[in-house]
Structure formats: structure tokens, C-alpha cells
Design a protein around this motif. Structure first.
Motif, PDB file in Angstrom:
ATOM      1  N   VAL A 475      13.253   0.905  -2.879  1.00  0.00           N
ATOM      2  CA  VAL A 475      12.009   1.062  -2.128  1.00  0.00           C
ATOM      3  C   VAL A 475      12.184   2.256  -1.212  1.00  0.00           C
ATOM      4  N   SER A 476      11.349   3.275  -1.396  1.00  0.00           N
ATOM      5  CA  SER A 476      11.546   4.503  -0.633  1.00  0.00           C
ATOM      6  C   SER A 476      10.958   4.355   0.763  1.00  0.00           C
ATOM      7  N   GLN A 477      11.372   5.254   1.653  1.00  0.00           N
ATOM      8  CA  GLN A 477      10.936   5.133   3.045  1.00  0.00           C
ATOM      9  C   GLN A 477       9.458   5.461   3.180  1.00  0.00           C
ATOM     10  N   GLN A 478       9.016   6.527   2.484  1.00  0.00           N
ATOM     11  CA  GLN A 478       7.578   6.789   2.451  1.00  0.00           C
ATOM     12  C   GLN A 478       7.083   6.162   1.160  1.00  0.00           C
ATOM     13  N   PRO A 479       6.337   5.056   1.254  1.00  0.00           N
ATOM     14  CA  PRO A 479       6.012   4.304   0.046  1.00  0.00           C
ATOM     15  C   PRO A 479       5.232   5.164  -0.952  1.00  0.00           C
ATOM     16  N   TRP A 480       5.513   4.951  -2.229  1.00  0.00           N
ATOM     17  CA  TRP A 480       4.873   5.761  -3.263  1.00  0.00           C
ATOM     18  C   TRP A 480       4.018   4.888  -4.165  1.00  0.00           C
ATOM     19  N   VAL A 481       2.773   5.293  -4.352  1.00  0.00           N
ATOM     20  CA  VAL A 481       1.866   4.560  -5.225  1.00  0.00           C
ATOM     21  C   VAL A 481       1.299   5.570  -6.208  1.00  0.00           C
ATOM     22  N   PHE A 482       1.349   5.270  -7.516  1.00  0.00           N
ATOM     23  CA  PHE A 482       0.816   6.248  -8.464  1.00  0.00           C
ATOM     24  C   PHE A 482      -0.622   5.888  -8.820  1.00  0.00           C
ATOM     25  N   PRO A 483      -1.396   6.849  -9.346  1.00  0.00           N
ATOM     26  CA  PRO A 483      -2.802   6.553  -9.655  1.00  0.00           C
ATOM     27  C   PRO A 483      -2.884   5.480 -10.730  1.00  0.00           C
ATOM     28  N   GLY A 484      -3.487   4.366 -10.423  1.00  0.00           N
ATOM     29  CA  GLY A 484      -3.579   3.258 -11.371  1.00  0.00           C
ATOM     30  C   GLY A 484      -4.002   2.037 -10.592  1.00  0.00           C
ATOM     31  N   THR A 485      -4.029   0.886 -11.237  1.00  0.00           N
ATOM     32  CA  THR A 485      -4.450  -0.295 -10.491  1.00  0.00           C
ATOM     33  C   THR A 485      -3.301  -0.792  -9.632  1.00  0.00           C
ATOM     34  N   VAL A 486      -3.634  -1.629  -8.649  1.00  0.00           N
ATOM     35  CA  VAL A 486      -2.584  -2.190  -7.797  1.00  0.00           C
ATOM     36  C   VAL A 486      -1.625  -3.000  -8.679  1.00  0.00           C
ATOM     37  N   ARG A 487      -2.210  -3.720  -9.644  1.00  0.00           N
ATOM     38  CA  ARG A 487      -1.349  -4.549 -10.500  1.00  0.00           C
ATOM     39  C   ARG A 487      -0.373  -3.689 -11.294  1.00  0.00           C
ATOM     40  N   SER A 488      -0.874  -2.575 -11.884  1.00  0.00           N
ATOM     41  CA  SER A 488       0.057  -1.772 -12.686  1.00  0.00           C
ATOM     42  C   SER A 488       1.114  -1.132 -11.797  1.00  0.00           C
ATOM     43  N   ASN A 489       0.770  -0.912 -10.524  1.00  0.00           N
ATOM     44  CA  ASN A 489       1.768  -0.380  -9.598  1.00  0.00           C
ATOM     45  C   ASN A 489       2.881  -1.382  -9.336  1.00  0.00           C
TER      46      ASN A 489
END
Length: 1282
Positions: A475-489
Motif C-alpha cells: 500500500v503506497s503512501q500516496q494512494p493510487w487508484v486507476f481509472p475503473g470501477t471501485v470494485r475493479s480497483n
């Protein structure tokens, strides 16, 4: 992870028969659909198997890997060109033979033509039947040429597409493997530029490459034929051609040097723009827009001056295409006169047609080939340099798999920068076994995150070794979310198991958040989706790690972004319970959790100060708590009362876009949603590009007088050109009479007539050349200027847009406008426009001359014109949509690349490279679907146009023979030679007009961004006095606030007063509306109700006047590429002393002094060479430098250790004793001794009182929050509050 479109439409090309392939009949159904309605993404045909990105990329990658190995053996630089040639030479050579045949038919046409004219001028030499035979031969040649030409172009463009897709695949694959040393040498801007501009050269170069050998060969063949016709004097014309070709190859060298200079500047401009867009909030609250409106156009101007130069070269190339055949014919005939040779009309027109045959291959395609090859060489070099950057090596040795899971670090020393003297980590050793929790603590910049990088293998070790066994979750310090649904993340490519998934959601306190989102966990986030708050992102990242069920968990300060209640919940549920059997390395600043750790590691300056358990530290009296509070003696923590409710209404903005909610088709297809992200949003342009767009485009580059002058020059050039053809016919008739002895050459009248003819002919030739070059340069000047103007307008419009605009539009889409569309306007549009205007006028001129010479040619010309226009109109209905789809399907490729680069470590830690590569390939395939249709539809049009032209030639040829009695040889020759010219010209003209219309879509997209909705004006008539605000009294008067006009309220009925010189601590659950308070003060959206500062209504003054008078430090630190000094003081308003003092106040002075160039150290892209905590401190120092009466701090020290934080708070209290301070915090210890505490809950202000009073009241929310910290901590805080 292959995105599945609703139903794959099989590609009809696979089952098409030969005729259907030759004449593109298989596209007819698509045109019918396009004619009826707007094309959608589902109408695209799926990619043929051999065009799939994965297949192509892996094939080329194989050749490249072999080439690299071979190069290592021979100790030389590997050559990407060699790999490309090895991969594609077979198919390429086959199509080369087609070119050869196609240009062969062009050379044969004049011979048939000559025989026909000689029948007209003297019917004894050729019988009527033979003449008909020749006419049939001519028609067949034209038809054959049409079919061959299109087969060649279509297949060659497909080879180009395959090469481009393969190279893109390789670039992305490389980007996923970049080592730590390589990230310093490249930037996101550069990689995006490689993917957007450099690979496009492959599409272009492939089409013309063969002409490098076909052109010269054809020239030789033509010379031989001319020699047979008119002897020596043909050489004069050829000399002109050779001089021209030499000139153009010199241009080629100039092109490549200009190209490499331009590319470097473009990289810079795109990087700056992308930094501006990412850090837009910081720029807005600091009112820096104006300075960026200065900086970027300056870069743009440098770039434009280079582009103008290469455009002028292109203009001269095009003008030469326009005039060179005329000069060659002129020089040849003058020489012929001087040599006193007699010549017949048939010979005159054979010469004319042979020179015309050279026109495309030698004067258009050959120089094109030189230009494109020289540019491609540069691009290949740039791509090769990128592919040769260092890759990450698997440093962490995996122990044999039968052993138990373990992390064992022995004597490890490592540094990010080889050059810097002090290593980042020095001599660390520790071992963690399953079931153990290792807590890592230490001040900012002590190497805590680097320690995790070393375990991950991201930080190369200079000595020692890290051995580990087991799967990793990070888990990185600056959280990373990629374009997609919350579930796929959260699933991140794992199968969906309901119970497990819900358990993880509960443990990560995401239940309430998901209920508030519009589509629950199927809400699309990331680029252009619903924005998540920092705390939500952090919890999604944590949930992703929990769901992976790995053996080793590396957690980089995941609790900093959330408030105390949630933080306690996450620690108990996730870290204590869910991970109790795992190996966990937990970097943290939350010292209240240390007593639960099995071992504690204290770092300072990369060295290990202490290691041991909590109880050992207590016994030996080690002062852990010099990092924390004093006197934390009693241990034992209170249990968490119930599960805390987390309300995050504030940042949830429902995006009302009709998206299909994709239920999961099969457990394997997680992430099917990914591909559906950016397309549906960008969709508002329909129908044809209006006249208004053209008008705006031209007037942006020049005023009306200049434009009118341009139109006149164009007409003049064309008239001179057409008259020259016309004149030639009369001259040919005189020559004919001389040849057959009807005139005597020595006769005075004849001499006079000949001289008069030649004089006028010379005059016409010279004026054609002059006008041709003038108009070329002028149009390039106007259009390149207009691209410059529109770029600056668009930049200004974007900087004036409200923050909301950037939440709705993904970065990829805004950047796409700035590099793709502007790139088109710089390079391609002026060229195509000029070409179109030239050919369009030529066609009109040719038709006029033909009809004037032999009036009955008007009969076939009129229906021909009508058919052309109908075809073009029918074709554009579909082609326009295909082009727009091609533009929109390109955005996800860039968005995916950009988000992958952000989350590189996470992707690698989870070993998800393959999945992301597959996803990239899927995005590429989607783009290829549109691109493939773009190629085939334009082929469809041109094949039909050329077939119609062939019919036209047949009609004219046979018509001339039937009506032979009434015609003279000069006119027949003129009309027939023009018809042949017309065939290639006509379809080229219609194609270029379609291209212009398609390219204008780029202009339309740019113009659309030049008038965006603006925020309030930056300055108004009424300016507040310079000394305002003197006191710093802020009063809210029933303020409601929403982020967008139709969004939900994120602040309700706010009416507190903030008194001068008082300090306010603002606390509350994640997403309770704390940050919205700042948004309302800064008018990031317009608040409802009144806010007064020192009695002046904030909405009555300009935004800059307002924002410059308050200092704010935001939670997300934003730094720009450049020196440390430039980041602290972007506009040189302070002395060095002031800067050092500010750095000292945020405890950074020592670490900056330790850097090799001190203040002038270059920061990598977006500050990559600082830790997140250090970035926050730099931003805080920047805020402190602005000496304002009001200071706002929005969780600006959330990534900093408590000790540093405490020192900073103390400094702030001393330094800003006379100011009003509002501090939003998650750490209660930072604000416990402030004058006032405000507690927010679900968008309302719930409590507002002195800290001590709130702690006395056992029912207050604040009291409950303090109790969450455990008894010991609570006691300390209570003491401080008094």
C-alpha cells in the motif's frame, strides 16, 4: 482482463471475396448505418487476429530482443531499425512490386496518347481501327492503375499501422519495467510524446518509402521514352528535375534537425502543461494563473519558430510539386527551339504527358519520402534510447519455495542517486516471520518508504541482501487508484468472491462510503469518474491489499489520510485481525499503535537507531517518545465502541452520465468496466464542421485584408497555370504546320509569331512559379500562426475554468487537445489545406480549359461532377464519425499509460504487469478498430472515384476519335493529356477535401475549449485597499456550499465567526465537509450566502484579490519540475535569507543543505526525489513565505511524523501570533491547544467551543474522538487542553 464489448462484431473482411476486397464492397453495410444515424463504438468491427496489439508487439519484441543480444556479442549499439526490417521486410517487398507495376502503367499511357494524336493530325500514318485499339489501351491502363494504386496504398498503410501498434506495445511494456535510475532520465511527458507523436511517423513513412527507388527508376524510363520522341532536348528538362531532387534531399537534412529540436521543446511544453493541470488547485488558490499564461506561451513561441521554418520548407516542396512539370516542359521546348528541331503536335503532348507522369512519383512522393524518412530516423532514435533505459532487476532473492514465508534483510545499504555521497539506507538488518508486525517509525525523510522500496526491489542495493519468500501486497503512501470501477480497483484482477469481498469492505470501513456513491462499488472513479477523497482512496488501496490475500504486507503509512476514529478501526480490523497470521511491515506516524507491534524499528537518516519490542524500550528507558509525547507510561487501549460510521458525502459528486452499469459477466472478466471509462463522456460534436470553424481558424492567424490577398494570389497562380496549358495548344498547332511544311520557318511573319508565342509562354511560366511559391509560404504562415493563437487562447480558457472542470474532465482528455490536436494543427493541417486548395483550383482550371478547347467535353464533365459530390457527401456522413471515434478511442490509451506510470510500484508489487499490458493492448485494439475503418473507408471512396475517372477517360478518348473531322491536333492533344492528369488529380482533390474536413475536427475540438465556462473575473473595478485584511476577521452568514450547481450540499447553514488573531482547530470524520470550508472561502465554486473578511464581501472583489490575501497549504503537495528555489518562490519575490528561514521553520533546512546544489537542486518530475512528507513541508514553507493575515492549513502535515509536526506547530504559533489561523487536522495532538475547536459532522458544524469545555462534556463528539486514542494519549491531551 480483456475488456469485452457487448458483442464482438466479426470483421467482414475475413469472409470477403476477391471482387469485394478489390472494390471494398464489404464496407457497404457500414456506410448504410452511418448514413442513417451517428456511428457508435459498438459499430466498429473487431480487429483481425493478425492486427491484434499483443500478437504484433510480442513479434517485434522478439526481434528486438535478438538484436540486443547480437549487439552485446558484437559490442555495438543495438539498432531498432534492423529489428523492424527483419520483422516486416517480406510483406513490404511484395507491395513494393505493386508500386513498380502501378507506376509502370503511368509511363505507358503517353505512348497510347501519342499514337491517337498522330491519327488526328495526319490520318495516313495510323488506321482508324488501330486508333480505336490505342484508345482502348489507354482506358485499360487508367483502370489498371486505379486498382493497383489502391491495393498498394491500403496494404502499405496497414503495414504502417501494424508497426506503430507493435512499437506502442513495446514502449508500454518498457514503461512497466523502468528501473529507478531510468525514471530520472525520462518523464511522463516524454513517454506520452513518444506514444502520440513519434510513432505516428511510422504510419506516414511506410506509404512513401518505396518511392525512394521507384521515383528514380521511373525518371530513367521517362528519359528513355523522351529521347526516342524528341532527342537531345529532353535532357534539359531532366536537369531541372535533378537539381530539384538534390535541393529536396538537402531539405531532408534540415527537416530532421528541426524535428529533433522541435521534439525536445514539445516535450517541455507538454510536461509543463500536464503539471499545471495536475496541480491546478494549488495554482488556483495561490493565484498563479497569470504567470503560467506567460511561461507556456514563451515555450510555445520557441516551438512555433522551429515549426514555421519546417513549414516554409514544406511549402516550397508543395509549390515545386505545383510548378515543376511546367518548368520542365518550358525548358525542354525552349531548348528544342534553340536546337532548331521541328516537332509535331503529337510529340508536344507526349512530352507533356510523360512529364506529368513523373509529377506524383518524383515531385510529390519522392521528396515526401525523404522528409518522412529523415523524421522517422529521429523518432526511431528517440524510441530506441527509451527502450535501452535500465530495467528493474529482480534483486530480492526468492528463497526455495518449500521454506516458510519470511522476510530477511541482511546488512542492506542502498541509495537512489549513485552520485550523492550519503546512501539512503545504511546497514539495516532485520527479520520478520509470519504473525509478526514490524512497525517502522522515524522523522520525515529518514528512509522509511525507501526501506519498503528496497524490500520490493525498487531500490537497488549497493551491498547486503534482501531475501523473502511469499506473495507481496503493498500500500503506497500516496494512494493510487486507476481509472475503473471501485470494485475493479479492489479486486485488481482477482476473482470476485462475495463473502470475502464484503468482509474486506467492512474491515476497511468502506461500507457507508459505497452506499453514498451513485452506483455503489460499480461507480467509475479515476479519470473523469467520480472523484474520491484522499481518505477514501487510502481505504480503497488498503482494501486492494487485503483482498489479495498475500503472505507479506508492506504498508506505507496508510492511516495518515484518515481521521482518528477510522484510523483506530482500520488498525484493529485490518492490521490486528485480518493480518494476524501474515508478515506485516507497517510504516507509521501514529505512535499510539506501537504497543501492539511485535517489533519496532526506529530510523534516522537511513540508519537504524533502535530495534526491539515496546516493553524492552520501556525497560531500557529508550526515549521512543521523544518522537512522540512524553509520559505515555500506562498502556492498554480502550476497545472501539461499535463500528464507526464514516460519512463522506462531501466529496461525492454524482456524475450524471448515462453509463451502462456493467454487472460482472464472469468472475474472470473483472475490469471489464475499465474500457468503458472515458468514451461515453466525450461526445458532443455531431454533423459537419461548420463554416464558422473555418472562419475562426483563418482569422486567428491573420486579418481579413491578408486573407483576401491570399485568395487573390491563389486565383492569379491558377489563371497563369491554366493559360499556360491553353497557350501550349496554339503553339503546338503552329509547330505542326511548320513540321508538315504548311509554313516556312524563315518567313518574317512566322518568326514574329513564334517569338511572340515564346515570349508570352516564358512570362506565363515565370508568373506561375512566383505566384505558386508566394501563396504556399503565405498560407503556411497564416495557418501556423493561427495554431499558435488558438493554443494560447485554449490555455487561457483552461486556466480560467473553475476547478470543477478538472474534476469532470480527465487529464488525458485535456492533454489530448494540447498535444494531439495542436500537433495536427502544427504539422498536418497546413500541409493538407495547402495541397487541397492547390489541387481544387487545378481541377477547376483543367475543366475550364478542356471545355474551352473542345466544348462537347462539358457533356461528360457535368454528370461526373455531380456523381463526385454525391459520393463525397455520402462518404463523409460515415467517415466523419469514424474519425471522431478514432480521436476519442485514443484518449484511453494515454490515460491508461499515465495512470500506470503513477501506480508503477503498486502494479509491480502485485505482479500485475501482464494484466495491465493486456488492458493496454485492449485499449490499443479499440483504437485500431477505428483506425482500420479510417483506412478502409477512404480506400472505398478513392476506388470508386478512380473507376468513374477511368470511364470518363474512355468516353473522351472514343469521343475524340468519333468527332475527329471537326478538331485540330493541338486541341485534341491538350484535352487528352488533361484528362489523364485529371484522373489522378480529381480523386486526390476529393480525398484531400475529406482529409481537410477530418483534420478540421481537431480545430473544432480546440476552438470548443477556447470558450469554456469561466470562473468569476480575476480583478473587478472595485479593488480592496492594499493593506486589507488588517485584522483577519472572517464571518460566515448562513452559507451553503456545493461543488457543482446541481450537486448536493457539502456545507449546510454555516454561520460561525472567526475572530482576529485566534487559532481554530477543525476536526471531523473523513469527508464531513472540512476541506469544503476552504473551497468556500477561496470561491473554488461560488458559495450561497455571504462570507465577509474584515467587512468586505468576498464575492464583491476579484478572485485574485481575494486569493492572494490568504495563504493556504493543501493536503496534496504539488511541486513543479525545476529547482528547489523555483518551487519555494516561483516568481522571485523573496531573498535567499527569507527562503532559508522558511525552510528552517518547517525543519527542512538541514536536509536541503545536505543536497549537492542546495537550493538549486533540480527536482525530478513532480518532485519524485523527495519523500511525500518532505513535499508537504516544501509546500508549507511556500505558504509561510506569503505573509498574510489569514493562514489556512488543510491537513498539510498529514504525512509528517508527530515530532516534526509538533515543532512546526510551535513555530506557526510564534510566527503567526498576530494572524487568524484555521487548521484542519486528523491528528488531535496538533490542535488540542488551539483557542477554539470546531467539530464537523455530515456537512454541518456540530460543535464549536474551547477545547477544555468540549472535553468536560462527556457527550460531545470531540470527547469521543479523544477517547479513541487510548487512555494514555487521552490523558496527555486533556492535560494540554487546560
Amino acid at each position: 482482463m480483456r475488456p469485452v464489448s457487448p458483442e464482438e462484431k466479426p470483421n467482414p473482411l475475413q469472409d470477403a471475396n476477391v471482387c469485394s476486397r478489390l472494390f471494398s464492397w464489404w464496407l457497404n453495410p457500414l456506410f448504410k448505418i452511418g448514413y442513417k444515424r451517428k456511428l457508435k463504438q459498438d459499430d466498429l468491427y473487431s480487429v483481425v487476429a493478425e492486427d491484434r496489439s499483443q500478437h504484433l508487439g510480442e513479434e517485434l519484441q522478439g526481434y528486438w530482443d535478438q538484436e540486443v543480444k547480437r549487439a552485446e556479442k558484437d559490442a555495438r549499439e543495438p539498432s531498432l531499425t534492423k529489428a523492424i526490417i527483419k520483422c516486416y521486410w517480406k510483406s513490404y517487398i511484395v507491395w513494393g512490386i505493386f508500386t513498380f507495376l502501378e507506376e509502370g502503367t503511368r509511363v505507358v499511357q503517353p505512348i497510347f496518347l501519342g499514337k491517337m494524336i498522330s491519327y488526328v493530325e495526319n490520318s495516313n500514318s495510323v488506321t482508324l481501327h488501330e486508333a480505336y485499339g490505342y484508345a482502348a489501351g489507354l482506358s485499360t491502363c487508367v483502370l489498371l492503375w486505379a486498382v493497383l494504386h489502391h491495393l498498394y496504398f491500403y496494404h502499405i498503410q496497414r503495414v504502417g499501422m501494424r508497426l506503430r501498434v507493435a512499437v506502442c506495445h513495446m514502449i508500454y511494456r518498457k514503461a512497466l519495467r523502468l528501473g529507478s535510475s531510468a525514471t530520472g532520465k525520462t518523464t511522463t511527458g516524454q513517454i506520452v510524446n513518444l506514444l502520440s507523436n513519434d510513432v505516428n511517423r511510422f504510419d506516414q513513412v511506410m506509404m512513401f518509402l518505396h518511392y525512394l527507388w521507384v521515383g528514380p527508376l521511373q525518371a530513367i524510363a521517362v528519359t528513355a521514352l523522351l529521347w526516342m520522341e524528341i532527342g537531345m532536348s529532353c535532357l534539359a528538362g531532366m536537369v531541372v528535375l535533378i537539381i530539384l531532387l538534390l535541393l529536396q534531399s538537402c531539405f531532408g537534412n534540415l527537416f530532421s534537425s528541426l524535428r529533433s529540436k522541435t521534439a525536445a521543446i514539445t516535450d517541455d511544453r507538454i510536461r509543463t502543461i500536464s503539471e499545471v493541470i495536475t496541480g491546478i488547485k494549488t495554482i488556483k488558490v495561490n493565484a498563479w494563473e497569470k504567470s503560467f499564461i506567460d511561461i507556456i506561451p514563451r515555450l510555445r513561441w520557441e516551438e512555433i519558430s522551429k515549426i514555421l521554418r519546417s513549414s516554409y520548407l514544406r511549402g516550397i516542396n508543395l509549390a515545386s510539386f505545383f510548378t515543376v512539370s511546367k518548368i520542365m516542359i518550358f525548358v525542354t521546348f525552349i531548348t528544342n527551339e534553340l536546337l532548331d528541331n521541328l516537332i509535331t503536335a503529337s510529340q508536344v503532348f507526349v512530352v507533356v504527358t510523360l512529364f506529368e507522369a513523373l509529377r506524383f512519383s518524383s515531385t510529390l512522393y519522392f521528396p515526401m519520402a525523404i522528409e518522412k524518412v529523415s523524421e522517422t530516423v529521429i523518432s526511431i532514435r528517440r524510441i530506441k534510447n527509451f527502450l535501452l533505459l535500465d530495467e528493474i532487476s529482480q534483486l530480492t532473492s526468492q528463497l526455495p519455495s518449500d521454506g516458510e514465508t519470511i522476510v530477511d534483510v541482511k546488512d542492506c545499504t542502498a541509495s537512489w542517486e549513485k552520485a550523492s555521497g550519503t546512501p539512503t539506507l545504511q546497514g539495516l538488518s532485520f527479520t520478520v516471520r509470519p504473525g509478526e508486525l514490524l512497525a517502522v517509525v522515524g522523522p520525515v525523510g529518514s528512509g522509511k518508504s525507501s526501506l519498503l522500496s528496497a524490500v520490493l526491489g525498487e531500490l537497488p542495493l549497493s551491498q547486503g541482501k534482501v531475501s523473502m519468500q511469499g506473495r507481496i501486497a503493498y500500500v503506497s503512501q500516496q494512494p493510487w487508484v486507476f481509472p475503473g470501477t471501485v470494485r475493479s480497483n479492489i479486486l485488481f484482477g482477482k476473482k470476485y468472491e462475495k463473502e470475502r469481498y464484503e468482509e474486506v469492505i467492512r474491515a476497511c470501513a468502506l461500507e457507508e462510503d459505497l452506499q453514498l456513491l451513485q452506483d455503489g462499488d460499480l461507480t467509475v472513479t479515476g479519470d473523469g469518474g467520480t472523484p474520491l477523497s484522499a481518505g477514501q482512496k487510502a481505504r480503497v488501496s488498503l482494501a486492494r491489499a487485503m483482498y489479495q490475500d498475500a503472505d507479506i504486507y508492506l504498508l506505507d503509512d496508510p492511516l495518515s489520510a484518515v481521521d482518528t476514529v477510522v484510523s483506530r478501526h482500520l488498525f484493529e480490523q485490518c492490521i490486528r485481525q485480518a493480518l494476524q497470521e501474515k508478515i506485516t511491515i507497517f510504516v507509521t506516524h501514529q505512535l499510539q499503535y506501537l504497543e501492539d507491534a511485535s517489533q519496532i524499528l526506529i530510523l534516522k537518516d537511513g540508519k537504524m537507531v533502535e530495534r526491539g519490542t515496546y516493553s524492552e524500550f520501556l525497560k531500557s528507558g529508550v526515549d521512543v517518545f521523544s518522537i512522540s509525547e512524553k509520559g505515555n507510561e500506562q498502556s492498554g487501549s480502550s476497545p472501539v465502541p461499535g463500528t464507526p460510521t464514516v460519512n463522506s458525502e462531501s466529496l461525492v459528486q454524482s456524475l450524471q452520465s448515462p453509463r451502462p452499469s456493467l454487472k460482472d459477466a464472469a468472475p474472470e472478466d473483472q475490469d471489464t468496466e475499465n474500457i468503458q471509462v472515458t468514451l461515453p463522456l466525450e461526445d458532443h460534436l455531431e454533423g459537419k464542421v461548420g463554416f464558422k470553424t473555418y472562419e475562426n481558424y483563418f482569422t486567428a492567424g491573420a486579418d481579413w485584408p491578408v486573407i483576401i490577398f491570399l485568395i487573390l494570389v491563389n486565383i492569379a497562380a491558377q489563371v497563369a497555370y491554366a493559360l499556360q496549358d491553353w497557350w501550349l495548344a496554339y503553339w503546338a498547332n503552329v509547330q505542326n504546320d511548320l513540321y508538315f511544311g504548311r509554313y516556312v520557318k524563315e518567313h518574317e511573319d512566322v518568326v514574329f509569331v513564334l517569338n511572340w508565342y515564346l515570349g508570352v509562354y516564358s512570362g506565363l511560366t515565370v508568373s506561375t512559379v512566383l505566384f505558386g511559391i508566394t501563396r504556399s509560404l503565405l498560407i503556411f504562415y497564416i495557418l501556423v500562426n493561427s495554431s499558435q493563437t488558438l493554443h494560447n487562447k485554449m490555455l487561457e480558457a483552461i486556466l480560467r475554468a473553475p476547478v470543477l472542470f478538472f474534476n469532470i474532465n480527465p487529464i488525458g482528455r485535456i492533454l489530448n487537445r494540447f498535444f494531439k490536436d495542436i500537433g495536427h494543427m502544427d504539422d498536418l493541417l497546413p500541409l493538407i489545406f495547402q495541397d487541397f486548395i492547390q489541387t481544387f483550383l487545378l481541377v477547376i482550371g483543367v475543366v475550364v480549359v478542356m471545355v474551352a478547347a473542345i466544348p462537347w467535353t462539358a457533356i461528360p464533365v457535368i454528370p461526373l461532377g455531380i456523381i463526385f459530390f454525391v459520393l463525397r457527401w455520402y462518404f463523409l456522413e460515415t467517415s466523419r464519425d469514424v474519425k471522431r471515434l478514432e480521436c476519442t478511442t485514443r484518449s484511453p490509451v494515454f490515460s491508461h499509460l499515465a495512470s500506470s506510470l503513477w501506480g508503477l510500484w503498486t502494479i509491480r508489487a502485485y505482479k500485475a504487469e501482464q494484466k495491465f499490458q493486456k488492458l493496454f493492448d485492449a485499449h490499443q485494439d479499440l483504437h485500431s478498430e477505428a483506425w482500420f475503418l479510417l483506412l478502409t473507408t477512404s480506400r472505398w471512396l478513392t476506388v470508386y472515384l478512380d473507376v468513374i475517372c477511368a470511364i470518363f477517360v474512355t468516353v473522351v478518348a472514343f469521343g475524340a476519335l468519333i468527332l475527329v473531322e471537326s478538331l485540330d491536333a493541338g486541341h485534341v492533344g491538350l484535352v487528352l493529356s488533361l484528362t489523364i492528369t485529371l484522373t489522378s488529380m480529381f480523386q486526390w482533390c476529393v480525398r484531400q477535401s475529406v482529409e481537410v474536413e477530418n483534420m478540421m475536427i481537431s480545430v473544432e475540438r480546440v476552438i470548443e475549449y477556447t470558450d469554456l465556462e469561466k470562473e468569476a473575473p480575476w480583478e473587478l473595478e472595485y479593488r480592496p485597499p492594499p493593506s486589507w485584511p488588517k485584522k483577519g476577521l472572517i464571518s460566515f452568514n448562513y452559507v451553503n456550499f456545493r461543488h457543482k450547481s446541481d450537486g448536493r450540499l457539502v456545507l449546510k447553514n454555516m454561520y460561525p465567526d472567526f475572530h482576529p488573531r485566534e487559532k481554530y482547530g477543525i476536526v471531523g470524520r473523513t469527508g464531513a465537509g472540512k476541506s469544503s470550508l476552504i473551497a468556500a472561502l477561496f470561491r473554488l465554486s461560488e458559495p450561497e450566502g455571504d462570507i465577509f473578511i474584515d467587512g468586505i464581501l468576498t464575492t464583491s472583489i476579484g478572485l485574485h484579490d481575494l486569493r492572494k490575501k490568504m495563504s493556504v497549504a493543501l493536503q496534496e503537495p504539488v511541486l513543479f519540475t525545476g529547482t528547489m528555489r523555483k518551487n519555494l518562490d516561483p516568481f522571485n519575490e523573496h531573498t535567499d535569507n527569507e527562503l532559508w528561514n522558511a525552510l528552517e521553520e518547517v525543519q527542512l533546512k538541514e536536509s536541503i543543505k545536505g543536497l549537492p546544489a542546495k537550493m538549486n537542486t533540480e527536482l525530478a518530475e513532480s518532485g519524485l526525489n523527495l519523500s511525500v512528507g518532505q513535499k508537504q513541508l516544501v509546500c508549507l514553507a511556500r505558504t509561510i513565505l506569503r505573509k498574510n493575515q489569514i493562514l489556512l492549513i488543510d491537513k498539510a502535515t498529514s504525512y509528517v511524523d508527530p515530532r516534526t509536526d509538533e515543532l512546526i506547530q510551535k513555530k506557526i504559533r510564534e510566527r503567526f501570533a498576530q494572524c487568524t489561523v484555521l487548521n484542519i487536522a486528523h491528528r488531535l495532538s496538533t490542535i488540542i491547544d488551539y483557542d477554539w475547536i470546531m467539530v464537523f459532522d455530515s456537512v454541518k458544524l456540530k460543535e464549536y467551543n474551547r477545547p477544555n469545555n468540549l472535553l468536560q462534556d462527556r457527550n460531545s463528539l470531540f470527547y469521543k474522538m479523544v477517547q479513541q486514542l487510548g487512555e494514555a494519549e487521552a490523558a496527555v491531551l486533556a492535560k494540554r487542553a487546560k
